[in-house]
Scaffold this active site. Structure first.
Site, PDB file in Angstrom:
ATOM      1  N   LYS A  32       0.840  -1.200   0.000  1.00 41.89           N
ATOM      2  CA  LYS A  32       0.000   0.000   0.000  1.00 41.89           C
ATOM      3  C   LYS A  32       0.874   1.247   0.000  1.00 41.89           C
ATOM      4  O   LYS A  32       1.786   1.382   0.808  1.00 41.89           O
ATOM      5  CB  LYS A  32      -0.910   0.042   1.227  1.00 41.89           C
ATOM      6  CG  LYS A  32      -1.807   1.305   1.283  1.00 41.89           C
ATOM      7  CD  LYS A  32      -2.720   1.299   2.487  1.00 41.89           C
ATOM      8  CE  LYS A  32      -2.042   1.803   3.742  1.00 41.89           C
ATOM      9  NZ  LYS A  32      -1.876   3.288   3.771  1.00 41.89           N
ATOM     10  N   ASP A  59      -3.561   4.261  -2.085  1.00 44.09           N
ATOM     11  CA  ASP A  59      -4.575   4.679  -1.103  1.00 44.09           C
ATOM     12  C   ASP A  59      -4.547   6.198  -0.921  1.00 44.09           C
ATOM     13  O   ASP A  59      -4.071   6.717   0.088  1.00 44.09           O
ATOM     14  CB  ASP A  59      -4.320   3.967   0.230  1.00 44.09           C
ATOM     15  CG  ASP A  59      -5.414   4.224   1.254  1.00 44.09           C
ATOM     16  OD1 ASP A  59      -6.552   4.528   0.836  1.00 44.09           O
ATOM     17  OD2 ASP A  59      -5.141   4.123   2.456  1.00 44.09           O
ATOM     18  N   LYS A  61      -7.500   8.014  -1.456  1.00 43.35           N
ATOM     19  CA  LYS A  61      -8.855   8.360  -0.995  1.00 43.35           C
ATOM     20  C   LYS A  61      -9.433   9.574  -1.721  1.00 43.35           C
ATOM     21  O   LYS A  61      -9.794  10.580  -1.116  1.00 43.35           O
ATOM     22  CB  LYS A  61      -8.872   8.592   0.525  1.00 43.35           C
ATOM     23  CG  LYS A  61      -8.427   7.385   1.346  1.00 43.35           C
ATOM     24  CD  LYS A  61      -8.494   7.692   2.841  1.00 43.35           C
ATOM     25  CE  LYS A  61      -8.146   6.491   3.685  1.00 43.35           C
ATOM     26  NZ  LYS A  61      -6.694   6.134   3.600  1.00 43.35           N
ATOM     27  N   ASP A  64     -14.028  14.427  -4.130  1.00 40.95           N
ATOM     28  CA  ASP A  64     -14.247  15.779  -4.631  1.00 40.95           C
ATOM     29  C   ASP A  64     -15.499  15.734  -5.504  1.00 40.95           C
ATOM     30  O   ASP A  64     -16.210  14.722  -5.519  1.00 40.95           O
ATOM     31  CB  ASP A  64     -13.018  16.256  -5.419  1.00 40.95           C
ATOM     32  CG  ASP A  64     -12.803  17.769  -5.319  1.00 40.95           C
ATOM     33  OD1 ASP A  64     -13.783  18.509  -5.574  1.00 40.95           O
ATOM     34  OD2 ASP A  64     -11.687  18.194  -4.983  1.00 40.95           O
ATOM     35  N   THR A 123     -11.139   3.194  10.231  1.00 45.93           N
ATOM     36  CA  THR A 123     -11.048   2.320  11.404  1.00 45.93           C
ATOM     37  C   THR A 123     -10.558   3.052  12.649  1.00 45.93           C
ATOM     38  O   THR A 123     -10.542   2.470  13.732  1.00 45.93           O
ATOM     39  CB  THR A 123     -10.130   1.115  11.127  1.00 45.93           C
ATOM     40  OG1 THR A 123      -8.878   1.579  10.620  1.00 45.93           O
ATOM     41  CG2 THR A 123     -10.766   0.174  10.116  1.00 45.93           C
ATOM     42  N   ARG A 214       2.268  -1.266  10.924  1.00 46.44           N
ATOM     43  CA  ARG A 214       3.236  -1.231  12.016  1.00 46.44           C
ATOM     44  C   ARG A 214       3.654  -2.582  12.599  1.00 46.44           C
ATOM     45  O   ARG A 214       4.829  -2.746  12.963  1.00 46.44           O
ATOM     46  CB  ARG A 214       2.719  -0.296  13.122  1.00 46.44           C
ATOM     47  CG  ARG A 214       2.905   1.173  12.767  1.00 46.44           C
ATOM     48  CD  ARG A 214       2.128   2.088  13.675  1.00 46.44           C
ATOM     49  NE  ARG A 214       0.689   2.037  13.400  1.00 46.44           N
ATOM     50  CZ  ARG A 214      -0.196   2.870  13.928  1.00 46.44           C
ATOM     51  NH1 ARG A 214       0.195   3.793  14.793  1.00 46.44           N
ATOM     52  NH2 ARG A 214      -1.467   2.781  13.613  1.00 46.44           N
TER      53      ARG A 214
END
Length: 237
Positions: A32, A59, A61, A64, A123, A214
């Site tokens: 990603k 990613d 997002k 608009d 999330t 992570r």
């Protein structure tokens, strides 16, 4: 099976991102690229990852007015990425126009159409958090409604927490993609994600792609951490 795990390259530099890609080698095939890395590298990291025959989940997002997003997704499709995100709260017209544009671009360029997935509720939100920004329904109901808009617009699937994935699959079918961040192995710290689950449980409820950052990228040995996640996935498949 290799597509199940997407490792989030949450780095600021091309050097750090590609060092991890090289370290993980054949263990991981999907990565990603988010806002921080994409902007800091001016997008060059996408070409570097693709040059190693890896898949890219872009990613950014997009969110608009329909015409603006349509122009953005036309550019995204031309990059050769394998999947990218739009915010489903941008509405049905925005998503439908984007799908039409990507179909046209891919046909014209003779390239494979990337999966287009709609971000539902991040999330990092809990029930109190979404109420504060004005959503009237519970998270599960809001996600289901936004997923319906995605489905009607011709999108490939959605981004949601694993807690909503089972209901999404039951409602919209197994071919409607569920991409889930908020995946944490039992041995990893939770961090700022609130709606999380383990890789094994994610597979059991039908998650198609799990995004893990992570627990792998901040591990003392990222390669071993990635293998542990992959083994957990294999154990329930």
């Amino acid at each position: 099976m290799n597509d199940k795990l997407i490792v989030a390259l949450d780095y600021a530099t091309e050097k750090d991102a590609m060092a991890l890609v090289n370290q993980l080698g054949d263990a991981v095939s999907y990565y990603k690229v988010g806002l921080e890395l994409f902007l800091n590298t001016r997008g060059s990291v996408v070409d570097l990852i693709k040059a190693q025959n890896k898949k890219v989940f872009l990613d950014l997002k997009f969110h608009d007015i329909p015409n603006t997003v349509a122009q953005a997704v036309a550019w995204a499709a031309s990059l050769g990425v394998d999947m990218f995100t739009l915010h489903s709260s941008g509405g049905e017209e925005m998503m439908r126009k984007s799908v039409e544009t990507v179909n046209e671009v891919c046909e014209r360029l003779n390239v494979k159409r990337p999966n287009m997935v709609g971000v539902t509720i991040l999330t990092s939100f809990d029930e109190a958090g979404i109420a504060k920004v004005g959503y009237k329904d519970k998270i599960a109901d809001t996600v289901l409604n936004l997923a319906g808009l995605c489905k009607e617009s011709g999108m490939s699937g959605i981004v949601c927490s694993p807690h909503e994935a089972a209901n999404i699959k039951a409602t919209f079918g197994k071919d409607f993609i569920a991409v889930c961040p908020g995946i944490r192995p039992v041995w990893a710290a939770v961090g700022d994600q609130k709606r999380i689950t383990t890789p094994a449980d994610a597979i059991k409820i039908g998650v198609d792609h799990m995004v893990v950052g992570r627990p792998i990228t901040k591990a003392e040995n990222p390669y071993e951490a990635a293998l542990k996640v992959i083994e957990e996935i294999k154990s329930v498949m």
